[in-house]
Design an enzyme around this catalytic site. Structure first.
Site, PDB file in Angstrom:
ATOM      1  N   GLU A  49       0.761  -1.142   0.035  1.00 55.07           N
ATOM      2  CA  GLU A  49       0.182   0.073  -0.030  1.00 55.07           C
ATOM      3  C   GLU A  49       0.814   1.306   0.000  1.00 55.07           C
ATOM      4  O   GLU A  49       0.477   2.289  -0.607  1.00 55.07           O
ATOM      5  CB  GLU A  49      -0.997   0.073   1.136  1.00 55.07           C
ATOM      6  CG  GLU A  49      -1.988  -1.020   1.215  1.00 55.07           C
ATOM      7  CD  GLU A  49      -1.675  -2.388   1.805  1.00 55.07           C
ATOM      8  OE1 GLU A  49      -0.337  -2.526   2.034  1.00 55.07           O
ATOM      9  OE2 GLU A  49      -2.449  -3.299   1.806  1.00 55.07           O
ATOM     10  N   PHE A 111     -11.543  -7.111  14.239  1.00 53.67           N
ATOM     11  CA  PHE A 111     -10.833  -7.795  13.226  1.00 53.67           C
ATOM     12  C   PHE A 111      -9.984  -6.651  12.098  1.00 53.67           C
ATOM     13  O   PHE A 111     -11.112  -6.198  11.605  1.00 53.67           O
ATOM     14  CB  PHE A 111     -10.969  -9.248  12.618  1.00 53.67           C
ATOM     15  CG  PHE A 111      -9.862  -9.645  11.573  1.00 53.67           C
ATOM     16  CD1 PHE A 111      -8.629  -9.956  12.129  1.00 53.67           C
ATOM     17  CD2 PHE A 111     -10.227  -9.615  10.337  1.00 53.67           C
ATOM     18  CE1 PHE A 111      -7.685 -10.461  11.241  1.00 53.67           C
ATOM     19  CE2 PHE A 111      -9.088 -10.328   9.497  1.00 53.67           C
ATOM     20  CZ  PHE A 111      -7.847 -10.406  10.009  1.00 53.67           C
ATOM     21  N   GLN A 112      -8.893  -6.398  12.217  1.00 57.88           N
ATOM     22  CA  GLN A 112      -8.277  -5.312  11.253  1.00 57.88           C
ATOM     23  C   GLN A 112      -9.086  -4.010  11.263  1.00 57.88           C
ATOM     24  O   GLN A 112      -9.166  -3.434  10.461  1.00 57.88           O
ATOM     25  CB  GLN A 112      -8.590  -5.879   9.694  1.00 57.88           C
ATOM     26  CG  GLN A 112      -7.448  -7.095   9.690  1.00 57.88           C
ATOM     27  CD  GLN A 112      -7.444  -7.453   8.068  1.00 57.88           C
ATOM     28  OE1 GLN A 112      -8.135  -7.181   7.415  1.00 57.88           O
ATOM     29  NE2 GLN A 112      -6.213  -7.636   7.783  1.00 57.88           N
ATOM     30  N   LYS A 161     -17.586  -0.777   5.768  1.00 59.90           N
ATOM     31  CA  LYS A 161     -17.872  -2.021   4.924  1.00 59.90           C
ATOM     32  C   LYS A 161     -19.374  -1.902   4.842  1.00 59.90           C
ATOM     33  O   LYS A 161     -19.909  -2.212   3.875  1.00 59.90           O
ATOM     34  CB  LYS A 161     -17.619  -3.314   5.453  1.00 59.90           C
ATOM     35  CG  LYS A 161     -17.705  -4.436   4.366  1.00 59.90           C
ATOM     36  CD  LYS A 161     -17.051  -5.688   5.108  1.00 59.90           C
ATOM     37  CE  LYS A 161     -17.112  -6.639   4.048  1.00 59.90           C
ATOM     38  NZ  LYS A 161     -16.352  -7.971   4.691  1.00 59.90           N
ATOM     39  N   MET A 472      24.430   8.480   2.117  1.00 55.33           N
ATOM     40  CA  MET A 472      24.529   9.663   2.562  1.00 55.33           C
ATOM     41  C   MET A 472      24.691   9.784   4.273  1.00 55.33           C
ATOM     42  O   MET A 472      25.503  10.676   4.648  1.00 55.33           O
ATOM     43  CB  MET A 472      22.934  10.443   2.430  1.00 55.33           C
ATOM     44  CG  MET A 472      22.814  11.698   2.849  1.00 55.33           C
ATOM     45  SD  MET A 472      23.947  12.848   2.124  1.00 55.33           S
ATOM     46  CE  MET A 472      23.158  13.503   0.980  1.00 55.33           C
TER      47      MET A 472
HETATM   48  C1  LIG Z   1      12.948   5.613   5.106  1.00 56.89           C
HETATM   49  C2  LIG Z   1      13.943   6.295   5.403  1.00 56.89           C
HETATM   50  N1  LIG Z   1      14.874   5.605   6.428  1.00 56.89           N
HETATM   51  C3  LIG Z   1      16.147   6.155   6.509  1.00 56.89           C
HETATM   52  C4  LIG Z   1      16.519   7.378   5.918  1.00 56.89           C
HETATM   53  C5  LIG Z   1      17.665   7.984   6.307  1.00 56.89           C
HETATM   54  N2  LIG Z   1      18.895   8.069   5.326  1.00 56.89           N
HETATM   55  C6  LIG Z   1      18.693   9.164   4.430  1.00 56.89           C
HETATM   56  S1  LIG Z   1      19.584   8.795   3.130  1.00 56.89           S
HETATM   57  C7  LIG Z   1      20.081   7.480   3.672  1.00 56.89           C
HETATM   58  C8  LIG Z   1      21.011   6.480   2.773  1.00 56.89           C
HETATM   59  C9  LIG Z   1      20.373   6.383   1.625  1.00 56.89           C
HETATM   60  O1  LIG Z   1      21.109   5.273   0.878  1.00 56.89           O
HETATM   61  P1  LIG Z   1      21.040   4.805  -0.640  1.00 56.89           P
HETATM   62  O2  LIG Z   1      19.361   4.921  -1.087  1.00 56.89           O
HETATM   63  O3  LIG Z   1      21.785   3.739  -0.825  1.00 56.89           O
HETATM   64  O4  LIG Z   1      21.675   6.165  -1.331  1.00 56.89           O
HETATM   65  P2  LIG Z   1      22.868   6.701  -1.458  1.00 56.89           P
HETATM   66  O5  LIG Z   1      22.967   7.750  -0.363  1.00 56.89           O
HETATM   67  O6  LIG Z   1      24.024   5.722  -0.983  1.00 56.89           O
HETATM   68  O7  LIG Z   1      23.097   7.390  -2.623  1.00 56.89           O
HETATM   69  C10 LIG Z   1      19.325   7.003   4.743  1.00 56.89           C
HETATM   70  C11 LIG Z   1      19.501   5.742   5.551  1.00 56.89           C
HETATM   71  C12 LIG Z   1      15.629   7.867   5.109  1.00 56.89           C
HETATM   72  N3  LIG Z   1      15.648   9.297   4.538  1.00 56.89           N
HETATM   73  N4  LIG Z   1      14.486   7.430   4.899  1.00 56.89           N
END
Ligand SMILES: Cc1ncc(C[n+]2csc(CCOP(=O)(O)OP(=O)(O)O)c2C)c(N)n1
Lengths: 566, 177
Positions: A49, A111-112, A161, A472
């Site tokens: 979803e 439920f749900q 529902k 990042m």
């Molecule tokens: C759902 C979610 N969880 C954690 C984060 C924190 N976060 C920001 S950037 C990042 C790393 C992203 O890694 P990747 O998709 O491999 O991209 P890269 O930075 O390596 O290009 C994280 C964990 C986030 N933005 N969103």
């Protein structure tokens, strides 16, 4: 004519311009799904979803139309929360219709059963729990109107529902019931003429003006007006992350993105300008850096359709509550030309002296892959990103020349947004090639939607810039936590090409820089979704960078540049 | 031009009168707005108006001027909000009703009853060693009365929260802004 609640919702969705739904059925929404089938309402069955909400979000951002998301009660509804929050932060319209247990059982922990109404209040522009079938017609109409007017946003209709099967008299042309909701939900204020006059005076006085153009330009359909204004008044334009495409990236006046990973010249222009005109952006903290040091010498003008944005973070000298397009139209008839060659020359010199740059070491540089995507697609695609370093590089190195050609999760920064948003974007604008620039971490969060792309043969071209890291976060750990890489490494990255093949999607594994271009060219030719796993340089960093909480003038340019900014 | 960082100046107490549609869940939306943005609710009072489809919320909150401005705008932004008004102390007739259960053994009872009389409050329940007093008034009066009763031992208080109407012929009506 007597219709069931489910039939009424279908009729009203159609009547109000909703052409497609994304969703997954379940117990509490089955009568409505039965009607979806009978009425042949276009529907895409997703695998999660959250994916459905991001698809509707991506669809809206490229097409300007609103799609429905349909889920069952409980877990189906709670799975939409991230996607709704994402849409709320980035002002993207969605009409989510969530099944709910029958009204007599609401409140019994059935439920749900989940409190979808309560859960979705903070992540929607508005929501409804419809307990009486006679209210449905008005609610669906109002839902579409609320989602799409003023500052757009997501809405939820919680749909028990028993209400789905309850019958009532239906008259398609009937006006909505209550007096209040018969009024327009949102009246767009006329630009205040005094404020416009003050802005014109400031413009005449200004030697060093700069424009920040946000997503409001795109959502307000004001790109042409902005280009006319900036070009005739000769004012450099900075685009926020979500404003990209609102001003042609190829225009000499274009300065790229501001803020944390903005271009050096955009940040320098912000630090030095004497007049800052923010058109439909919201002064996000990633844009301003430390507010006290933001645009220190500038008179600040802010045009926004949402009163709550004016003065929220940055003290504004001339706030203008209006549709940005109306304001630009006025400026285009009234603004006078002024010679600002000295300022434009200075900005030009910054662009020349502090360009975006990366160095070569034989590895696949992520920036290079993005440049190649730009070339292979001739800049005519729709470009989507995940969240992380790759997102920043995409925003830096792609050149957007049209509104609605860039889709990215800005406000919430939702990893996993990319793939489903790409699918939605392809459905919304099938005439444009869709390129997803994703990270290995982000892609992993929603790659299950490859099944959706395969099932409906939705040809999205997916470039994973795989650095085996949550890049990042690793970059921040490198710079601010003395290289203590706490839980950011994926030593065993899966074989994404094989995973793709498992879903029936073409997969490429690319380890050699010489194969980058040819792989992209092949992908462009394939009539169907494609996954390209690019093994990029693992410890590449995004530059420039303004450390969190610092002023934009404290920007670091990175190792390529030995020069220090003053 | 100076820019503001998040905190700007002194805390102020403000009273907002908000007309909202009298519908399911509206109060939850108002409360959610405050908790989501970390704003305080000092008191909140809701009731239906002369138009049964409209409710009036009187809300007392505190914050610096920027926060109060955001509260006003965010309240206005709610789809179910019809009108928001900041009630100015001087131009508003304000009242709160408070029930006070105060210790009043026989030897102290007449003193307590005297205070009740002076404040034109009412005694609504009486038992061997306690009274329940009903007092209506503005903040000043209620504060003063509580101050005087405190030495006798206040056992329990129930307050309605403040309500207010603008003085004169001015009324709070109209469509959403
Ligand atoms: C759902 C979610 N969880 C954690 C984060 C924190 N976060 C920001 S950037 C990042 C790393 C992203 O890694 P990747 O998709 O491999 O991209 P890269 O930075 O390596 O290009 C994280 C964990 C986030 N933005 N969103």
């Amino acid at each position: 004519m007597e219709l069931s609640g489910s039939q009424i919702v279908i009729e009203e969705l159609k009547a109000n311009g909703v052409e497609i739904a994304f969703g997954i059925p379940g117990g509490a929404i089955m009568p409505f799904y039965d009607e979806i089938m009978k009425s042949e309402f276009p529907h895409i069955l997703t695998r999660h979803e959250q994916g459905a909400t991001h698809m509707a979000d991506g669809y809206a951002r490229v097409s300007g139309k609103v799609a429905a998301v349909i889920t069952t009660s409980g877990p189906g509804a709670t799975n939409t929360i991230t996607g709704l929050c994402n849409a709320q932060m980035d002002s993207s319209p969605i009409v989510a219709i969530t099944g709910q247990v029958a009204t007599p059982t609401i409140g019994t922990d059935a439920f749900q059963e989940a409190d979808t109404y309560g859960c979705s209040i903070p992540v929607t522009k508005h929501n409804w729990l419809v307990k009486d079938v006679r209210e449905l017609q008005g609610v669906v109409r109002e839902a579409v109107r609320v989602a799409t007017t003023g500052r757009p946003g997501p809405v939820v209709i919680d749909f028990p529902k028993d209400v789905q099967v309850a019958m009532t008299e239906y008259n398609p042309l009937e006006k909505t019931e209550t007096a209040l909701s018969a009024e327009p939900v949102f009246r767009i204020p006329e630009p205040d003429t005094k404020a416009i006059e003050r802005l014109l005076e400031e413009l005449e006085r200004s030697e060093k003006p700069v424009i920040i153009a946000g997503a409001g330009i795109i959502k307000g359909g004001a790109a042409a007006e902005l280009a006319e204004f900036a070009r005739s008044a000769e004012i450099p334009v900075i685009n926020t992350l979500l404003g990209m495409g609102g001003f042609p990236g190829s225009d000499p006046l274009f300065l790229g993105m501001p803020g944390m990973h903005g271009t050096a010249y955009a940040n320098m222009a912000l630090c030095e300008c004497d007049l800052l005109i923010n058109l439909g952006g919201r002064f996000d903290d990633r844009v301003t850096g430390k507010v006290a040091e933001f645009a220190p010498g500038a008179t600040i003008v802010h045009v926004d359709i949402d009163a709550a944005e004016l003065g929220k973070r940055v003290e504004t000298d001339i706030p203008i509550l209006a549709d940005v397009r109306d304001v630009l139209a006025l400026l285009n008839t009234q603004a006078r030309k002024k010679d600002r060659q000295a300022w434009l020359g200075k900005v030009e010199a910054w662009k020349r002296d502090y360009p975006l740059q990366y160095d070569w070491d034989g590895s696949i540089k992520p920036q290079y892959v993005i440049e190649q995507i730009q070339e292979v697609s001739e800049g005519e695609g729709t470009y989507i990103s995940g969240v992380g370093q790759h997102q920043m590089w995409a925003a830096q190195y792609l050149r957007f020349n049209e509104p609605n050609s860039w889709v990215s999760s800005g406000g919430l920064g939702t990893m996993g947004f990319g793939l489903p948003a790409s699918i939605g974007a392809k459905v919304g604008r099938p005439d444009r090639e869709v390129w997803l620039i994703d990270g290995d971490g982000s892609f992993s969060m929603s790659l299950v939607e490859l099944a959706t792309a395969a099932t409906y043969n939705i040809p999205v071209k997916i470039a994973i810039l795989n650095n085996n890291y949550l890049g990042m976060v690793r970059q921040w750990q490198e710079l601010f936590f003395e290289k203590r890489y706490s839980h950011v490494h994926f030593p065993k990255s899966p074989d994404f090409a094989k995973i793709a093949e498992g879903y029936g999607v073409r997969g490429f594994d690319v380890k050699d820089v010489d194969q980058v271009r040819s792989t992209l060219e092949q992908a462009a030719e394939i009539d169907g979704p494609v996954v390209m796993n690019f093994h990029v340089n693992q410890e590449e960093n995004v530059w420039p960078m303004v450390p969190s909480g610092a002023g934009n003038h404290e920007m670091q340019l990175g190792p390529q540049s030995t020069e220090k900014l003053t | 031009m100076p820019n503001n960082d998040q905190n700007n100046g002194d805390e102020e107490i403000h009273t907002f009168a908000v007309l909202v549609e009298n519908k399911f869940g509206v109060l939850a939306k108002v409360a959610s707005l405050f908790s989501a943005r970390g704003y305080n609710i000092d008191s909140l009072c809701v009731g239906v108006t002369q138009d049964p489809s409209v409710s009036r919320i009187t809300l007392v909150t505190s914050g610096d001027i920027n926060i109060l401005e955001q509260i006003r705008k965010q309240l206005s932004k709610l789809i179910d909000t019809i009108k928001v008004l900041e009630l100015d102390d001087k131009e508003t007739a304000e009242r709160e009703l408070v029930l006070i259960k105060v210790s009043a053994p026989k030897d102290k009872r007449s003193e307590v009853l005297q205070i009740v009389e002076i404040f034109r409050a009412r005694t609504i329940d009486i038992s061997n060693d306690a009274l329940i007093i009903e007092v209506t008034g503005d903040e000043g009066k209620i504060g003063a009365m509580l101050e005087l009763l405190r030495p006798y031992g206040i056992k329990e208080i129930a307050r309605t929260g403040k309500v207010g109407l603008s003085r004169g012929a001015k009324t709070l009506k109209g469509l959403k802004n």
